[in-house]
Write a protein that holds these residues in place. Sequence first.
Motif, PDB file in Angstrom:
ATOM      1  N   PRO A   1       8.286  -0.936 -11.070  1.00 54.16           N
ATOM      2  CA  PRO A   1       7.950  -1.897 -10.013  1.00 54.16           C
ATOM      3  C   PRO A   1       7.308  -1.212  -8.818  1.00 54.16           C
ATOM      4  N   LYS A   2       6.783  -2.052  -7.920  1.00 53.35           N
ATOM      5  CA  LYS A   2       6.253  -1.506  -6.670  1.00 53.35           C
ATOM      6  C   LYS A   2       7.407  -0.966  -5.846  1.00 53.35           C
ATOM      7  N   SER A   3       7.155   0.124  -5.180  1.00 56.59           N
ATOM      8  CA  SER A   3       8.223   0.760  -4.422  1.00 56.59           C
ATOM      9  C   SER A   3       8.419   0.070  -3.076  1.00 56.59           C
TER      10      SER A   3
ATOM     11  N   SER B   1       4.941 -11.393   0.522  1.00 54.07           N
ATOM     12  CA  SER B   1       3.695 -11.777  -0.155  1.00 54.07           C
ATOM     13  C   SER B   1       3.634 -11.195  -1.567  1.00 54.07           C
ATOM     14  N   VAL B   2       2.826 -11.794  -2.399  1.00 51.67           N
ATOM     15  CA  VAL B   2       2.690 -11.404  -3.807  1.00 51.67           C
ATOM     16  C   VAL B   2       2.310  -9.932  -3.967  1.00 51.67           C
ATOM     17  N   PHE B   3       1.735  -9.352  -2.939  1.00 49.07           N
ATOM     18  CA  PHE B   3       1.340  -7.945  -2.994  1.00 49.07           C
ATOM     19  C   PHE B   3       2.566  -7.026  -2.993  1.00 49.07           C
TER      20      PHE B   3
ATOM     21  N   VAL C   1      10.460 -13.257  -8.508  1.00 53.75           N
ATOM     22  CA  VAL C   1       9.779 -13.818  -7.329  1.00 53.75           C
ATOM     23  C   VAL C   1       8.269 -13.634  -7.490  1.00 53.75           C
ATOM     24  N   TRP C   2       7.867 -12.419  -7.857  1.00 49.62           N
ATOM     25  CA  TRP C   2       6.447 -12.122  -8.042  1.00 49.62           C
ATOM     26  C   TRP C   2       5.845 -13.018  -9.139  1.00 49.62           C
ATOM     27  N   LYS C   3       6.569 -13.164 -10.256  1.00 52.72           N
ATOM     28  CA  LYS C   3       6.053 -13.967 -11.389  1.00 52.72           C
ATOM     29  C   LYS C   3       5.787 -15.403 -10.949  1.00 52.72           C
TER      30      LYS C   3
ATOM     31  N   GLN D   1       5.240 -16.489  -7.915  1.00 48.91           N
ATOM     32  CA  GLN D   1       4.116 -16.551  -6.984  1.00 48.91           C
ATOM     33  C   GLN D   1       2.777 -16.501  -7.737  1.00 48.91           C
ATOM     34  N   ARG D   2       2.694 -15.641  -8.733  1.00 55.87           N
ATOM     35  CA  ARG D   2       1.424 -15.542  -9.472  1.00 55.87           C
ATOM     36  C   ARG D   2       1.146 -16.832 -10.251  1.00 55.87           C
ATOM     37  N   ARG D   3       2.193 -17.486 -10.739  1.00 55.59           N
ATOM     38  CA  ARG D   3       1.965 -18.736 -11.489  1.00 55.59           C
ATOM     39  C   ARG D   3       1.308 -19.779 -10.589  1.00 55.59           C
TER      40      ARG D   3
ATOM     41  N   GLU E   1     -10.578  -6.631   3.925  1.00 60.79           N
ATOM     42  CA  GLU E   1     -10.606  -5.189   4.151  1.00 60.79           C
ATOM     43  C   GLU E   1     -11.276  -4.438   2.988  1.00 60.79           C
ATOM     44  N   THR E   2     -10.868  -4.820   1.781  1.00 60.30           N
ATOM     45  CA  THR E   2     -11.381  -4.129   0.601  1.00 60.30           C
ATOM     46  C   THR E   2     -12.878  -4.389   0.417  1.00 60.30           C
ATOM     47  N   SER E   3     -13.269  -5.645   0.525  1.00 59.34           N
ATOM     48  CA  SER E   3     -14.678  -5.974   0.294  1.00 59.34           C
ATOM     49  C   SER E   3     -15.560  -5.346   1.369  1.00 59.34           C
TER      50      SER E   3
ATOM     51  N   VAL F   1       1.156   2.876  -5.828  1.00 64.45           N
ATOM     52  CA  VAL F   1       2.425   3.583  -5.973  1.00 64.45           C
ATOM     53  C   VAL F   1       3.453   2.704  -6.677  1.00 64.45           C
ATOM     54  N   ARG F   2       4.114   3.286  -7.653  1.00 67.74           N
ATOM     55  CA  ARG F   2       5.181   2.599  -8.378  1.00 67.74           C
ATOM     56  C   ARG F   2       6.423   3.480  -8.367  1.00 67.74           C
ATOM     57  N   GLU F   3       7.539   2.904  -8.869  1.00 64.47           N
ATOM     58  CA  GLU F   3       8.793   3.653  -8.844  1.00 64.47           C
ATOM     59  C   GLU F   3       9.403   3.636 -10.243  1.00 64.47           C
TER      60      GLU F   3
ATOM     61  N   LEU G   1     -10.325   2.068 -12.302  1.00 65.52           N
ATOM     62  CA  LEU G   1      -9.245   1.162 -11.877  1.00 65.52           C
ATOM     63  C   LEU G   1      -9.422   0.643 -10.455  1.00 65.52           C
ATOM     64  N   PRO G   2     -10.608   0.245 -10.046  1.00 66.19           N
ATOM     65  CA  PRO G   2     -10.733  -0.187  -8.646  1.00 66.19           C
ATOM     66  C   PRO G   2      -9.861  -1.402  -8.355  1.00 66.19           C
ATOM     67  N   PHE G   3      -9.585  -2.203  -9.387  1.00 67.57           N
ATOM     68  CA  PHE G   3      -8.780  -3.413  -9.184  1.00 67.57           C
ATOM     69  C   PHE G   3      -7.409  -3.284  -9.844  1.00 67.57           C
TER      70      PHE G   3
ATOM     71  N   GLU H   1      -0.631  -6.592 -15.696  1.00 66.97           N
ATOM     72  CA  GLU H   1      -0.262  -7.905 -15.150  1.00 66.97           C
ATOM     73  C   GLU H   1      -0.405  -7.982 -13.635  1.00 66.97           C
ATOM     74  N   ARG H   2      -0.377  -6.826 -12.944  1.00 67.92           N
ATOM     75  CA  ARG H   2      -0.520  -6.853 -11.476  1.00 67.92           C
ATOM     76  C   ARG H   2      -1.952  -6.573 -11.049  1.00 67.92           C
ATOM     77  N   VAL H   3      -2.873  -6.809 -11.934  1.00 67.61           N
ATOM     78  CA  VAL H   3      -4.287  -6.591 -11.594  1.00 67.61           C
ATOM     79  C   VAL H   3      -4.651  -7.446 -10.384  1.00 67.61           C
ATOM     80  N   CYS H   4      -5.631  -6.991  -9.606  1.00 72.02           N
ATOM     81  CA  CYS H   4      -6.057  -7.712  -8.405  1.00 72.02           C
ATOM     82  C   CYS H   4      -6.397  -9.170  -8.729  1.00 72.02           C
ATOM     83  N   ILE H   5      -5.833 -10.067  -7.956  1.00 75.21           N
ATOM     84  CA  ILE H   5      -6.088 -11.491  -8.165  1.00 75.21           C
ATOM     85  C   ILE H   5      -7.551 -11.826  -7.863  1.00 75.21           C
TER      86      ILE H   5
HETATM   87  C1  HEM Z   1     -13.668  -4.942  -3.633  1.00 77.48           C
HETATM   88  C2  HEM Z   1     -12.662  -5.742  -3.377  1.00 77.48           C
HETATM   89  C3  HEM Z   1     -11.240  -5.542  -3.831  1.00 77.48           C
HETATM   90  C4  HEM Z   1     -10.612  -4.430  -4.339  1.00 77.48           C
HETATM   91  C5  HEM Z   1     -11.220  -3.056  -4.597  1.00 77.48           C
HETATM   92  C6  HEM Z   1      -9.234  -4.787  -4.612  1.00 77.48           C
HETATM   93  C7  HEM Z   1      -8.292  -3.923  -5.167  1.00 77.48           C
HETATM   94  C8  HEM Z   1      -6.992  -4.272  -5.468  1.00 77.48           C
HETATM   95  C9  HEM Z   1      -6.030  -3.389  -6.093  1.00 77.48           C
HETATM   96  C10 HEM Z   1      -6.296  -1.950  -6.541  1.00 77.48           C
HETATM   97  C11 HEM Z   1      -4.863  -4.061  -6.223  1.00 77.48           C
HETATM   98  C12 HEM Z   1      -3.558  -3.540  -6.835  1.00 77.48           C
HETATM   99  C13 HEM Z   1      -2.728  -2.852  -5.789  1.00 77.48           C
HETATM  100  C14 HEM Z   1      -1.432  -2.292  -6.338  1.00 77.48           C
HETATM  101  O1  HEM Z   1      -1.038  -2.624  -7.443  1.00 77.48           O
HETATM  102  O2  HEM Z   1      -0.785  -1.517  -5.622  1.00 77.48           O
HETATM  103  C15 HEM Z   1      -5.083  -5.390  -5.677  1.00 77.48           C
HETATM  104  C16 HEM Z   1      -4.132  -6.367  -5.615  1.00 77.48           C
HETATM  105  C17 HEM Z   1      -4.340  -7.589  -5.035  1.00 77.48           C
HETATM  106  N1  HEM Z   1      -5.538  -8.089  -4.548  1.00 77.48           N
HETATM  107 FE1  HEM Z   1      -7.303  -7.144  -4.503  1.00 77.48          FE
HETATM  108  N2  HEM Z   1      -9.045  -6.089  -4.259  1.00 77.48           N
HETATM  109  C18 HEM Z   1     -10.236  -6.602  -3.796  1.00 77.48           C
HETATM  110  C19 HEM Z   1     -10.472  -7.893  -3.366  1.00 77.48           C
HETATM  111  C20 HEM Z   1      -9.535  -8.880  -3.313  1.00 77.48           C
HETATM  112  C21 HEM Z   1      -9.782 -10.251  -2.907  1.00 77.48           C
HETATM  113  C22 HEM Z   1     -11.155 -10.810  -2.534  1.00 77.48           C
HETATM  114  C23 HEM Z   1      -8.571 -10.899  -2.933  1.00 77.48           C
HETATM  115  C24 HEM Z   1      -8.224 -12.331  -2.618  1.00 77.48           C
HETATM  116  C25 HEM Z   1      -8.916 -13.157  -1.962  1.00 77.48           C
HETATM  117  C26 HEM Z   1      -7.577  -9.938  -3.370  1.00 77.48           C
HETATM  118  C27 HEM Z   1      -6.236 -10.212  -3.507  1.00 77.48           C
HETATM  119  C28 HEM Z   1      -5.311  -9.342  -4.060  1.00 77.48           C
HETATM  120  C29 HEM Z   1      -3.894  -9.682  -4.233  1.00 77.48           C
HETATM  121  C30 HEM Z   1      -3.222 -10.984  -3.828  1.00 77.48           C
HETATM  122  C31 HEM Z   1      -3.284  -8.575  -4.857  1.00 77.48           C
HETATM  123  C32 HEM Z   1      -1.823  -8.433  -5.277  1.00 77.48           C
HETATM  124  C33 HEM Z   1      -1.691  -8.747  -6.753  1.00 77.48           C
HETATM  125  C34 HEM Z   1      -0.290  -8.508  -7.300  1.00 77.48           C
HETATM  126  O3  HEM Z   1       0.369  -7.544  -6.896  1.00 77.48           O
HETATM  127  O4  HEM Z   1       0.127  -9.290  -8.162  1.00 77.48           O
HETATM  128  N3  HEM Z   1      -8.196  -8.743  -3.603  1.00 77.48           N
HETATM  129  N4  HEM Z   1      -6.391  -5.482  -5.228  1.00 77.48           N
END
Ligand code: HEM
Length: 431
Positions: A52-54, A68-70, A76-78, A80-82, A248-250, A309-311, A368-370, A374-378
């Motif tokens: 899990p996330k630490s 938050s789902v992050f 709880v996480w499951k 929220q994702r549903r 922030e990411t974008s 980071v995971r634990e 792995l940018p995303f 199952e916890r891939v970026c939404i």
């Molecule tokens: C270039 C843009 C983006 C990158 C590189 C990115 C990258 C990531 C990564 C690496 C994670 C996993 C983090 C972890 O497991 O510790 C993540 C999770 C997440 N991202 Fe993104 N993200 C981007 C854009 C977005 C956008 C546009 C949204 C929503 C509008 C978003 C929402 C989320 C959410 C809610 C999670 C948590 C998912 C979960 O833990 O189930 N991200 N993202």
Amino acid sequence: MRLFRRDILSAQPAKLYGAWMAEFRTPFFRSYLVNDPALVRLVLQDRPQDFPKSDRIGAGLRPLLGESVFLTNGEVWKRQRRIIDPAFAGGRLRDTFAGIMAAGQAGVDRMSLEDAPQEIEAIASHIAADVIFRTLFSIPIEDKTATQVFDAFQRYQRSQPILNLAAFVPGPKWMPRFFRKDTRRTAQTIRRLITELTQQRLDLIAKGQAPDDIATKILTTRDPVTGASFSLKEMVDQVAIFFLAGHETSASALAWALYLLARYPDWQDRVAAEAQGFDGHFASLSRLPVTRDVFRETLRLYPPVPMMVRETTKSEVFRKRCVRPGAQVVISAWHMHRHTRLWADPDQFDPARWQTSAGKKSAQDAYLPFSAGERVCIGAGFAMIEGTVLLAQLLRAFRFEPCESFVPVPVAHLTVRSYSGILLRISSRVS
Ligand code: HEM
């Protein structure tokens, strides 16, 4: 330790870019950086429930993100994702496209052309925040509350690194955690503003007058298992992460992409030529393959989320080494994407690699940018469309040139940013 405190990216020894695993030891604690694709697959895809996330990592973000789902784990996480996932499903992406286009066009219209170099990260942040407001709440960044949220987020990102010393060498769990006073206050301001936006939206939904955007979709979705939808507080937690993770990411990726294109004018010309033919329709996105590969390559060299980071929850054996429960597992896109044994010519900006079989194979193992599993970026699908479209819009209108003496140094703030911003010269392409 001193280097780690200053900046987690520059503290990395060169040999980590060729290693499969590294162990960090402290009196309290062990931490493992894993670059071995088989181990990364195990942690993220095969047995994610055992890693899990630490909580330690989440602690820094909790004042802003709550539950938050992050940050959550388990049931709880499951749940929220549903509720959230349907709002980002493939079919819905088409509905967000107009908001992305409008924010890109507003960014083009806002651009002032000067001889002096301009700070591109600020410009990228403004556009990316506008995208999120328009797609989530159907309001532009000029909206009064949106502007206040954006300003507060800017302050927050400067004061609270997403990754800090704790990722590698956290203290024991009982150690108190200190937040700077202004960080806490900023988090409270952001949450108050987001609560207002969410409450207004709930009122509109009740009156049947809500626009059909991401916020409405999430607030009206019921968990298929329990039948319950999000409470106001839960929704505020989710909106906070959408703003944070979404803009922030974008913004980070867009700024680095423009920097790379400024340094590689041949690629810039190819993107600009492709952009001239783009008619702005969702169905024409497939006609931007070069732009898309440039964006992918940017995410490889400058992954906005550099480490995850995971634990461990039980004893594990990693590469013949015993790992105890409670150890930290660091998965570093930053290292994997530049790994000398996983990519050919890893430090080279080469968008053409995405069309080669070697590049595709490397991507399967080490891209792995995303995140993955199952916890891939939404927002992954959303972000790929957004990055490609914004690049096309900006490159169609402008030429970006580097400043001779300026070399940006990547540092891990909330996302990978340049230590002193990114300065570029911007001129019009339209004569
Ligand atoms: C270039 C843009 C983006 C990158 C590189 C990115 C990258 C990531 C990564 C690496 C994670 C996993 C983090 C972890 O497991 O510790 C993540 C999770 C997440 N991202 Fe993104 N993200 C981007 C854009 C977005 C956008 C546009 C949204 C929503 C509008 C978003 C929402 C989320 C959410 C809610 C999670 C948590 C998912 C979960 O833990 O189930 N991200 N993202």
